[in-house]
Design a protein around this motif. Structure first.
Motif, short mmCIF file in Angstrom:
data_model
loop_
_atom_site.label_atom_id
_atom_site.label_comp_id
_atom_site.label_asym_id
_atom_site.label_seq_id
_atom_site.Cartn_x
_atom_site.Cartn_y
_atom_site.Cartn_z
N ASP A 76 0.83 -1.20 0.00
CA ASP A 76 0.00 0.00 0.00
C ASP A 76 0.87 1.26 0.00
N LEU A 77 0.22 2.41 0.12
CA LEU A 77 0.94 3.68 0.04
C LEU A 77 1.93 3.84 1.19
N ASP A 78 1.59 3.31 2.36
CA ASP A 78 2.53 3.35 3.49
C ASP A 78 3.81 2.60 3.14
N ASP A 79 3.66 1.42 2.54
CA ASP A 79 4.84 0.63 2.17
C ASP A 79 5.70 1.36 1.14
N LEU A 80 5.04 2.01 0.18
CA LEU A 80 5.78 2.77 -0.83
C LEU A 80 6.55 3.92 -0.17
N ALA A 81 5.91 4.64 0.73
CA ALA A 81 6.56 5.77 1.39
C ALA A 81 7.77 5.31 2.20
#
Length: 463
Positions: free
Chosen positions: A328-333
């Motif tokens: 998800d976006l958290d993992d990408l960040a």
């Protein structure tokens, strides 16, 4: 010819002897003809229906077409320039070369000049002829005035008056170093205040990164290019470290992630760049701890394109440890953060190699596209433990180029004087020293990653 084992950049000559002519072509490894030449063959008819040709004439024709090919990719060339010198030649008509270009890229010695043995060894002894006229027999330090300035033709093309002073040039990264490293830092509480300029390291960070450190005496740093005399600042020796991919690596990691389309959409909705959005997203998910602690279980070795400095190992690959199934976006960040940190750890490794060899460095001076990213800057400060100075003008390469012009015009007596007057401090970012223990631990992991990678390679090469 044997296939598959030639070095990249090899070229081949094909010769076809026909009835009426000899033809030759220069062909690259893709099978593309780059140049063509032909030469008629003499024919005699001593009596009706009897035809003769001379084997010596055929050989002579083979020699002619082969030489013509060479004169087409080689002998017709008047001069061989690196780009900075080509541009100054176009502007002034002067064939003088910049010491920066020749020392850093052409094996020229500021003290001894050209080395004939090198050109002969690599099969380019033609360059030695006529007092090196094709590669440069007049070499000038950066900032020296060239000829009579802009020629009338160049002035017309540029929309400037003829005769304006034109300076001996610099490679772009070196111009960036010149544009930041000499700034007046009084009043900012920096360790480099009142210290020689040799205590400063310029980091020009964009698609890739260069680390420019200067010294009064030559310092040989394993895995770091140089020392080059007067290649950036006249009178000083230059050592140049580098990372093969930095900005490009960040793009690669972010754009290749499954959550990138979501990131793009959200950043666009906020009229932000994807990196500004990621930085703000990291602030949201960090909770009570500093943002850098989000990567406690995620570590990256950044040499996806090999290591330039200080390991000088092009066989090294990238590594990521600590991946999860979620994307998800958290993992990408967090992956983005870990990549930025890895690049900063690479800078720390270069700094340590330079210091071990004799440099004494206390302050980083950053410029280039990545220096506009506050996370990238803060991570460099935190991970190296050094304050980071950002220039007042973001386009430091252009300021450095203008410094050269200012010297050529005679408005300043030296490059050093022009640097001090024209380079301005914009912002200083200090390290969060309270986080030092955390980053020291991550640095230990960083070094273990490459150690393990080499062990894996040794295992796979073993019997």
């Amino acid at each position: 010819m044997p296939g598959g084992d030639q070095e990249p950049g090899s070229y081949y000559v094909g010769v076809d002897v026909g009835t009426g002519s000899v033809r030759a072509a220069l062909v690259d490894q893709r099978g593309i003809i780059l140049a063509f030449a032909d030469q008629p063959i003499n024919r005699w008819e001593p009596q009706f229906n009897h035809h003769e040709q001379s084997s010596e004439d055929i050989w002579a024709a083979c020699c002619v077409v082969t030489k013509n090919l060479r004169e087409t990719c080689w002998d017709k060339a008047g001069h061989f320039f690196d780009l900075p010198d080509f541009l100054s030649w176009k502007a002034t008509g002067v064939t003088a070369r910049s010491l920066c270009s020749l020392v850093c890229k052409w094996t020229y010695s500021a003290e001894k000049g050209w080395d004939d043995s090198f050109w002969k060894m690599v099969g380019l002894e033609d360059f030695v002829a006529d007092n090196y006229s094709k590669i440069g027999n007049q070499v000038l330090p950066p900032g020296a005035s060239l000829g009579n300035g802009l020629t009338p033709e160049a002035a017309k093309d540029l929309g400037l008056p003829a005769g304006i002073a034109v300076a001996a040039s610099l490679i772009d990264a070196h111009a960036g170093g010149l544009g930041v490293i000499g700034a007046d830092v009084r009043g900012y509480g920096l360790a480099c205040e009142g210290q020689p300029v040799t205590s400063r390291l310029a980091v020009i960070c964009g698609t890739s990164s260069c680390h420019m450190g200067i010294s009064k005496d030559p310092i040989f740093v394993p895995g770091v290019w140089g020392p080059y005399f007067s290649a950036m600042v006249p009178g000083f020796w230059l050592n140049e470290g580098g990372q093969s991919v930095t900005g490009k690596l960040i793009d690669h990691m972010v754009q290749g992630h499954a959550a990138f389309p979501e990131l793009q959409a959200k950043a666009t909705a906020r009229c932000q760049s994807v990196y500004a959005y990621l930085n703000s997203h990291l602030d949201l998910i960090k909770k009570a701890r500093p943002v850098g602690f989000l990567t406690v279980d995620l570590h990256v070795w950044p040499d996806f394109h090999g290591n330039r400095s200080p390991l000088a190992d092009l066989t090294l690959k990238g590594m990521v440890t600590g991946l999860k199934l979620s994307q998800d976006l958290d993992d990408l960040a967090i992956l983005y953060l870990a990549t930025v940190q890895a690049i900063a750890f690479g800078t720390r490794l270069i700094v340590e190699a330079m210091e071990a060899a004799g440099h004494s460095l206390s302050t980083l001076f950053l410029c280039g596209g990545l220096s506009k990213n506050p996370l990238f800057v803060q991570m460099h400060a935190d991970i190296t433990g050094m304050p980071v100075v950002l220039s007042q003008e973001a386009e430091s390469v252009l300021v450095g180029a203008a410094v050269l012009g200012a010297c050529a015009s005679g408005d300043f007596t030296s490059v050093q004087e022009a640097m001090a007057r024209m380079s301005k401090v914009g912002k200083v970012v200090f390290p969060r020293l309270e986080d030092k223990r955390y980053y020291d631990k991550k640095y230990q992991v960083f070094l273990k990653l490459v150690e393990h990678q080499k062990e894996y390679a040794a295992i796979m090469k073993g019997d």
